[in-house]
Design a protein around this motif. Structure first.
Motif, mmCIF file in Angstrom:
data_model
loop_
_atom_site.group_PDB
_atom_site.id
_atom_site.type_symbol
_atom_site.label_atom_id
_atom_site.label_comp_id
_atom_site.label_asym_id
_atom_site.label_seq_id
_atom_site.Cartn_x
_atom_site.Cartn_y
_atom_site.Cartn_z
ATOM 1 N N ALA A 171 7.607 -99.326 8.426
ATOM 2 C CA ALA A 171 7.686 -98.681 7.326
ATOM 3 C C ALA A 171 9.101 -98.704 6.217
ATOM 4 C CB ALA A 171 7.559 -97.147 7.413
ATOM 5 N N PRO A 172 8.986 -98.678 5.206
ATOM 6 C CA PRO A 172 7.814 -98.192 4.140
ATOM 7 C C PRO A 172 6.866 -99.508 3.951
ATOM 8 C CG PRO A 172 9.708 -98.876 2.979
ATOM 9 C CD PRO A 172 10.211 -98.947 4.435
ATOM 10 N N ALA A 173 7.129 -100.678 4.691
ATOM 11 C CA ALA A 173 6.067 -101.490 4.367
ATOM 12 C C ALA A 173 4.671 -101.233 4.902
ATOM 13 C CB ALA A 173 6.472 -103.128 4.853
ATOM 14 N N ASN A 174 3.379 -101.923 4.397
ATOM 15 C CA ASN A 174 2.126 -101.331 4.870
ATOM 16 C C ASN A 174 1.836 -102.470 5.964
ATOM 17 O OD1 ASN A 174 0.238 -99.486 3.671
ATOM 18 N ND2 ASN A 174 1.009 -100.482 1.746
ATOM 19 N N HIS A 175 1.136 -101.959 6.767
ATOM 20 C CA HIS A 175 0.505 -102.706 8.121
ATOM 21 C C HIS A 175 -0.844 -103.362 7.369
ATOM 22 C CE1 HIS A 175 -1.232 -103.080 12.228
ATOM 23 N NE2 HIS A 175 -1.057 -104.264 11.650
ATOM 24 N N LEU A 176 -0.677 -104.570 7.482
ATOM 25 C CA LEU A 176 -2.058 -105.116 7.267
ATOM 26 C C LEU A 176 -2.619 -105.857 8.693
ATOM 27 C CD1 LEU A 176 -3.090 -107.874 4.657
ATOM 28 C CD2 LEU A 176 -3.396 -108.226 7.014
ATOM 29 N N GLY A 199 -5.902 -94.648 9.661
ATOM 30 C CA GLY A 199 -5.231 -94.715 8.476
ATOM 31 C C GLY A 199 -4.838 -96.302 7.860
ATOM 32 N N VAL A 200 -5.238 -97.269 8.834
ATOM 33 C CA VAL A 200 -5.125 -98.583 8.324
ATOM 34 C C VAL A 200 -5.878 -98.759 7.260
ATOM 35 C CG1 VAL A 200 -5.148 -100.966 8.655
ATOM 36 C CG2 VAL A 200 -4.464 -99.413 10.471
ATOM 37 N N ARG A 201 -5.343 -99.254 6.015
ATOM 38 C CA ARG A 201 -6.101 -99.560 4.639
ATOM 39 C C ARG A 201 -6.135 -101.049 4.438
ATOM 40 N NH1 ARG A 201 -8.171 -95.743 6.535
ATOM 41 N NH2 ARG A 201 -8.417 -93.858 5.429
ATOM 42 N N ALA A 229 -11.055 -99.814 1.500
ATOM 43 C CA ALA A 229 -10.019 -100.773 2.288
ATOM 44 C C ALA A 229 -9.802 -102.166 1.297
ATOM 45 C CB ALA A 229 -11.000 -101.198 3.633
ATOM 46 N N ARG A 230 -8.644 -102.533 1.562
ATOM 47 C CA ARG A 230 -8.342 -103.886 1.029
ATOM 48 C C ARG A 230 -8.354 -105.048 1.870
ATOM 49 N NH1 ARG A 230 -5.041 -102.912 -4.072
ATOM 50 N NH2 ARG A 230 -5.132 -105.441 -3.956
ATOM 51 N N ILE A 231 -9.221 -105.756 1.633
ATOM 52 C CA ILE A 231 -9.399 -106.994 2.719
ATOM 53 C C ILE A 231 -8.919 -108.399 2.005
ATOM 54 C CG2 ILE A 231 -11.049 -107.985 3.899
ATOM 55 C CD1 ILE A 231 -12.989 -105.598 3.423
ATOM 56 N N PHE A 232 -7.847 -108.907 2.978
ATOM 57 C CA PHE A 232 -7.165 -110.131 2.523
ATOM 58 C C PHE A 232 -7.868 -111.163 3.310
ATOM 59 C CE2 PHE A 232 -3.755 -113.063 3.034
ATOM 60 C CZ PHE A 232 -3.557 -113.386 1.848
ATOM 61 N N ALA A 233 -8.332 -112.273 2.618
ATOM 62 C CA ALA A 233 -9.016 -113.360 3.325
ATOM 63 C C ALA A 233 -8.351 -114.824 2.648
ATOM 64 C CB ALA A 233 -10.730 -113.561 2.834
ATOM 65 N N TRP A 234 -8.070 -115.732 3.422
ATOM 66 C CA TRP A 234 -7.019 -116.797 2.811
ATOM 67 C C TRP A 234 -7.776 -118.161 3.311
ATOM 68 C CZ3 TRP A 234 -5.767 -113.307 6.768
ATOM 69 C CH2 TRP A 234 -5.573 -113.693 7.962
ATOM 70 N N MET A 235 -9.102 -118.146 4.108
ATOM 71 C CA MET A 235 -9.714 -119.201 4.128
ATOM 72 C C MET A 235 -11.002 -119.271 3.236
ATOM 73 S SD MET A 235 -9.958 -122.318 5.277
ATOM 74 C CE MET A 235 -8.204 -122.460 6.028
ATOM 75 N N VAL A 236 -10.968 -119.548 1.973
ATOM 76 C CA VAL A 236 -12.033 -119.347 1.092
ATOM 77 C C VAL A 236 -12.098 -120.795 0.352
ATOM 78 C CG1 VAL A 236 -13.039 -118.269 -1.076
ATOM 79 C CG2 VAL A 236 -11.809 -117.050 1.129
ATOM 80 N N ALA A 237 -13.029 -121.639 0.534
ATOM 81 C CA ALA A 237 -12.957 -122.912 0.094
ATOM 82 C C ALA A 237 -14.348 -123.177 -0.821
ATOM 83 C CB ALA A 237 -13.106 -123.965 1.168
ATOM 84 N N THR A 238 -15.349 -122.909 -0.249
ATOM 85 C CA THR A 238 -16.684 -123.432 -1.032
ATOM 86 C C THR A 238 -16.993 -122.497 -2.364
ATOM 87 O OG1 THR A 238 -18.145 -122.173 0.064
ATOM 88 C CG2 THR A 238 -17.607 -124.482 0.988
#
Ligand SMILES: *Cc1c(COP(=O)(O)O)cnc(C)c1O
Length: 344
Positions: free
Chosen positions: A24-29, A52-54, A75-84
């Motif tokens: 804190a105060p950073a968010n945990h992803l 409480g994880v968002r 929820a915010r969902i981060f994806a970093w392997m998106v190619a096609t």
């Protein structure tokens, strides 16, 4: 008598609280790639959301879809392997936060978002030296210009800048962080409102406070997996959440056979290098076959006795990893789907 992986969700709660207090105060992803490091993406996301994880880190779109189904629209969902194209379209449809580490991909995202009548949320990745995808520093300003055009067209918004640290040495990480800071500054100078800066995974988020920024992407420590050669669980204040165990299926001479083997995910190189937990304490793991392994016998051994491969009453996943020069995450994610899961 099949092996079982028991997952202690109260220990998981404890780790989530601990991570939140530290960063804190950073968010945990919460990183949930590889089926939440083998712990089951559905139950893990459900529990984390209740706690409480968002923010969730999904790696690919398939995992992201599973997270969306569990955690819902907020929820915010981060994806970093998106190619096609199909993956990009699905990602936009799922309203993901997209990690983009390639200028060409930026144009693709813009094109597909335009066709969908949507506005994609983009986190631009700067390559800080790991060379594991990321926009090279010399291409960064040109990529910002392209992103600016797409943003002005209303088809995407650059909400974040991110990168990944090697965590091999503090000096290398310092150099990478300097490249990262410069990239963020260029983005701000180019007129972007960068609200989400993220650089750190588990180790750096605990040990390098200045690298925390707005979000830390933590997987391993949430599952109680300590770094190889690093501080132990009690120093970190986290607890291992899973226990992998198998039962004795035969007692023969100076060995017992247990019902777990390489096809259940035990690396065969562990044989002869580690000890596992038995009712009378630690005993050497002697051999690893396909579906069964052998352990040095204890005098009173009985068919049905429980042997702990890792977790409570045995070595930790990282203890095993250290014996074969790998990391605890690798031990955790290798536990095969043949092994039943129980969430307690
Ligand atoms: C796996 C991963 C993480 C999480 O790393 P841990 O050390 O398990 O916390 C963070 N960021 C990225 C990009 C990853 O691939």
């Amino acid at each position: 008598m099949t092996p079982v992986l028991r997952i202690d969700l109260e220990a998981f709660d404890h780790n989530l609280r601990r991570i939140r207090a530290v960063v804190a105060p950073a968010n945990h992803l919460l990183v949930v790639k590889d089926d939440a490091y083998g712990h089951g993406v559905g139950p893990i996301v459900r529990r984390a959301f209740e706690q409480g994880v968002r923010w969730f880190g999904a790696f690919d779109v398939e995992t992201a879809a599973a997270v969306r189904a569990e955690a819902g629209g907020s929820a915010r969902i981060f994806a970093w392997m998106v190619a096609t194209d199909d993956e990009i379209a699905a990602a936009i449809d799922l309203d993901l936060d997209l990690g983009v580490g390639d200028p060409g991909l930026l144009d693709e995202v813009a094109r597909i978002a335009r066709a969908a009548g949507a506005r994609a949320k983009v986190h631009l990745k700067i390559d800080t030296g790991l060379h594991r995808n990321g926009i090279r520093p010399e291409e960064w300003d040109a990529a910002l210009l392209r992103a600016r055009e797409h943003q002005d067209d209303g088809v995407l918004e650059v909400v974040g800048v991110w990168s990944h640290l090697a965590e091999a040495s503090d000096a290398e990480d310092d150099a990478a962080a300097a490249v990262f800071d410069a990239a963020v500054q260029s983005a701000v100078d180019a007129g972007f409102h960068i609200r989400l800066r993220h650089l750190s995974a588990s180790a750096a988020s605990f040990l390098r406070p200045v690298f925390r920024h707005d979000i830390v992407r933590v997987g391993a420590f949430a599952y109680g997996i300590r770094p190889s050669g690093g501080p132990d669980e009690s120093e970190l204040g986290v607890r291992p959440i899973s226990t992998l165990s198998a039962r004795v299926i035969a007692v023969e001479g100076d060995r017992v056979r247990i019902g777990i083997g390489a096809l259940h995910g035990l690396p065969s190189s562990l044989a002869g290098r580690v000890a596992v937990g038995t009712p009378v304490g630690m005993r050497p793991l002697v051999g690893i076959g396909a579906m069964e392994s052998t352990v040095e016998r204890w005098r009173e051994a009985l068919v049905g006795d429980e042997v702990v491969i890792f977790g409570a009453g045995g070595p930790s996943a990282t203890d095993l990893a250290e014996a074969i020069d790998t990391i605890g995450e690798e031990i955790a994610v290798r536990v095969s789907p043949l092994v039943g899961r129980e969430w307690l």
